[in-house]
Design a protein around this motif. Structure first.
Motif, PDB file in Angstrom:
ATOM      1  N   MET A  45      23.038  -1.027   8.882  1.00 21.38           N
ATOM      2  CA  MET A  45      22.392  -2.263   8.491  1.00 21.38           C
ATOM      3  C   MET A  45      21.241  -2.553   9.458  1.00 21.38           C
ATOM      4  SD  MET A  45      23.994  -6.025   7.890  1.00 21.38           S
ATOM      5  CE  MET A  45      24.357  -5.814   6.181  1.00 21.38           C
TER       6      MET A  45
ATOM      7  N   LYS B  40      18.852 -12.972   4.532  1.00 21.06           N
ATOM      8  CA  LYS B  40      20.105 -12.924   3.761  1.00 21.06           C
ATOM      9  C   LYS B  40      19.898 -12.226   2.421  1.00 21.06           C
ATOM     10  CE  LYS B  40      21.988 -17.145   5.753  1.00 21.06           C
ATOM     11  NZ  LYS B  40      22.257 -18.573   5.493  1.00 21.06           N
ATOM     12  N   LYS B  41      18.781 -12.521   1.770  1.00 16.96           N
ATOM     13  CA  LYS B  41      18.492 -11.943   0.451  1.00 16.96           C
ATOM     14  C   LYS B  41      18.339 -10.422   0.531  1.00 16.96           C
ATOM     15  CE  LYS B  41      15.618 -14.246  -1.991  1.00 16.96           C
ATOM     16  NZ  LYS B  41      14.355 -14.810  -2.514  1.00 16.96           N
ATOM     17  N   ASN B  42      17.788  -9.949   1.645  1.00 20.42           N
ATOM     18  CA  ASN B  42      17.548  -8.511   1.811  1.00 20.42           C
ATOM     19  C   ASN B  42      18.615  -7.817   2.654  1.00 20.42           C
ATOM     20  OD1 ASN B  42      14.988  -8.102   0.358  1.00 20.42           O
ATOM     21  ND2 ASN B  42      14.272  -9.640   1.806  1.00 20.42           N
ATOM     22  N   LYS B  43      19.739  -8.510   2.877  1.00 24.17           N
ATOM     23  CA  LYS B  43      20.896  -7.948   3.595  1.00 24.17           C
ATOM     24  C   LYS B  43      20.512  -7.454   4.986  1.00 24.17           C
ATOM     25  CE  LYS B  43      23.318  -6.680  -0.600  1.00 24.17           C
ATOM     26  NZ  LYS B  43      22.379  -6.788  -1.682  1.00 24.17           N
TER      27      LYS B  43
ATOM     28  N   ASP C 171      20.907  -8.090   8.974  1.00 33.43           N
ATOM     29  CA  ASP C 171      21.717  -8.748   9.993  1.00 33.43           C
ATOM     30  C   ASP C 171      20.758  -9.369  11.005  1.00 33.43           C
ATOM     31  OD1 ASP C 171      23.928  -9.528  11.442  1.00 33.43           O
ATOM     32  OD2 ASP C 171      24.011  -7.652  12.574  1.00 33.43           O
TER      33      ASP C 171
END
Length: 93
Positions: free
Chosen positions: A1, A66-69, A71
């Motif tokens: 991530m 958050k939308k594009n994951k 962290d």
């Protein structure tokens, strides 16, 4: 991530004003850093570390992450202390 920091960039020491200090930036962390065997420079296979995204508010930056994951970690700006001084104070002490 992908990991990133969300913060307001600081001004350099030659700037004293507060103008244009309201932009929030997402800066991606360098992953898999290594040394280029040919030139000896630091290198990475991930080019996200070269990318800085600017947003007008902290909430917009967090929503994008958050939308594009992504962290992320939010670093709150430190409050600037101002001391009011008077020229006459130089002669009163």
């Amino acid at each position: 991530m992908i990991k990133a920091k969300i913060y307001i960039p600081t001004k350099n020491s030659m700037q004293s004003g507060l103008g244009k200090a309201d932009k929030w930036v997402i800066k991606f962390e360098t992953e898999n850093a290594g040394v280029n065997p040919l030139m000896g420079w630091e290198t990475s296979s991930n080019t996200y570390s070269e990318l800085n995204l600017e947003f007008s508010t902290k909430e917009l930056a967090a929503d994008y992450a958050k939308k594009n994951k992504i962290d992320f970690e939010i670093i709150e700006p430190q409050k600037r202390k101002t001391v009011k001084k008077s020229y006459a104070d130089n002669f009163l002490k």
